[in-house]
Design an enzyme around this catalytic site. Structure first.
Site, PDB file in Angstrom:
ATOM      1  N   SER A  61       7.852  -7.427   7.133  1.00  0.00           N
ATOM      2  CA  SER A  61       8.603  -6.999   5.964  1.00  0.00           C
ATOM      3  C   SER A  61       9.091  -5.573   6.169  1.00  0.00           C
ATOM      4  CB  SER A  61       7.690  -7.067   4.730  1.00  0.00           C
ATOM      5  OG  SER A  61       8.287  -6.435   3.619  1.00  0.00           O
ATOM      6  N   ALA A 115       0.255  -1.941   3.606  1.00  0.00           N
ATOM      7  CA  ALA A 115      -0.764  -1.653   4.624  1.00  0.00           C
ATOM      8  C   ALA A 115      -0.929  -2.820   5.585  1.00  0.00           C
ATOM      9  CB  ALA A 115      -2.098  -1.328   3.944  1.00  0.00           C
ATOM     10  N   SER A 116      -0.930  -4.031   5.043  1.00  0.00           N
ATOM     11  CA  SER A 116      -1.121  -5.211   5.893  1.00  0.00           C
ATOM     12  C   SER A 116       0.065  -5.430   6.816  1.00  0.00           C
ATOM     13  CB  SER A 116      -1.362  -6.459   5.034  1.00  0.00           C
ATOM     14  OG  SER A 116      -0.205  -6.806   4.284  1.00  0.00           O
ATOM     15  N   LYS A 117       1.274  -5.119   6.342  1.00  0.00           N
ATOM     16  CA  LYS A 117       2.467  -5.298   7.168  1.00  0.00           C
ATOM     17  C   LYS A 117       2.607  -4.175   8.194  1.00  0.00           C
ATOM     18  CE  LYS A 117       3.854  -9.159   5.311  1.00  0.00           C
ATOM     19  NZ  LYS A 117       3.795 -10.424   6.073  1.00  0.00           N
ATOM     20  N   TYR A 172      -0.087  -4.683   0.365  1.00  0.00           N
ATOM     21  CA  TYR A 172       0.927  -5.448   1.087  1.00  0.00           C
ATOM     22  C   TYR A 172       1.529  -4.597   2.201  1.00  0.00           C
ATOM     23  CZ  TYR A 172       5.095  -8.319   1.888  1.00  0.00           C
ATOM     24  OH  TYR A 172       6.083  -9.080   2.463  1.00  0.00           O
ATOM     25  N   ASP A 216      -6.628 -22.547   6.354  1.00  0.00           N
ATOM     26  CA  ASP A 216      -6.697 -21.280   5.627  1.00  0.00           C
ATOM     27  C   ASP A 216      -6.761 -20.186   6.682  1.00  0.00           C
ATOM     28  OD1 ASP A 216      -7.437 -18.967   4.268  1.00  0.00           O
ATOM     29  OD2 ASP A 216      -8.793 -20.001   2.894  1.00  0.00           O
TER      30      ASP A 216
END
Length: 271
Positions: free
Chosen positions: A141, A156-158, A154, A63
């Site tokens: 992405s 923000a994380s990329k 999503y 994980d």
């Protein structure tokens, strides 16, 4: 750098782009380490890889949101193979909810998987990849270049992943380590089926036209080519290249274009 006889770790290897990457790398002669939470699925894939391509394949339950799992992933790889040539940070999760409606735990989950999962695995793998002058790959992405409505966590994380990889690339200009940021456009995979809604539950059905998208096998081939060619950045679709260009030169116009595109989803969040 050809992948033949290299040791390649792939996170999120049980489905989608990650699963396709395991086959693509094995096809090119690499020994592959498959990491994901679905251990039984990983074991089934490793058995097929070993039978079909006569390479070594190792399944490790991991994980990526748990730092110790990531440390053990690297440790077990070294115990089995003695080296690491390529780390492909592919494990990822998406969302579909306007920010005003989303529980904040949804955004935290996406940061934990997409950003921190990449950071944890890279932290423990980097010393070994320095030794082999190998590659670190982040499967990012177009959402890491342009914020997408209904995907705030999503995007923000990329964006965070892209910034992290950029910094890592500059820090390693003199070490021989290759850093690749791979940015598919919309890809036909299960990432939208497992995307989290405003309550943090899987939405279950894609709202986009999956049949018109690039396949995960096509994406995997492009990424594998990028590793072998030691590419810096991969923007994989014409739409993606246009988005990146417009975001630099006419961002306000792009905002309107993106808004209009997302009003055409099934059950749109924007109207």
């Amino acid at each position: 750098m050809k992948l033949n006889d290299k040791v390649v770790i792939i996170t999120g290897a049980s489905s989608g782009i990650g699963k396709s990457l395991t086959y693509e790398c094995a096809k090119r002669g690499a020994n592959v380490v498959l990491a994901a939470r679905q251990y039984v699925t990983l074991c089934q894939i490793t058995e097929k890889l070993q039978q079909e391509y006569k390479v070594k394949a190792l399944a490790i339950q991991c994980d990526v949101t748990i730092e110790e799992d990531c440390r053990q992933l690297i440790k077990q790889t070294l115990t089995t193979f003695g080296k690491i040539d390529v780390l492909i940070n592919n494990a990822g999760m998406s969302m579909r909810s306007l920010f005003k409606d989303a529980d904040l735990k949804v955004l935290k989950t996406l940061m934990d998987v997409n950003f921190w999962g990449t950071v944890y695995c890279t932290k423990y793998a980097l010393p070994e990849i320095v030794k082999t002058k190998g590659s670190i790959v982040g499967v990012s992405s177009i959402a890491g270049y342009k914020g997408l409505p209904g995907r705030s966590g999503y995007s923000a994380s990329k964006f965070a992943m892209n910034g992290f990889l950029d910094s890592l690339r500059v820090e390693n200009l003199k070490t021989g380590v290759h850093v690749l940021t791979a940015c598919p456009g919309f890809t036909a995979s299960n990432i939208r089926n497992t995307a989290l809604n405003s309550e943090g539950k899987q939405q279950g059905e894609s709202t986009l036209e999956e049949q018109k998208m690039m396949s995960s096998d096509e994406v995997a081939k492009i990424i594998a080519d990028g590793v072998e060619n030691r590419s810096r950045t991969l923007i994989m679709t014409g739409q993606g290249k246009l988005t990146v260009a417009l975001s630099k030169f006419i961002p306000a116009f792009l905002d309107k274009m993106v808004y209009n595109v997302f009003t055409k989803e099934r059950d749109p969040l924007l109207r």
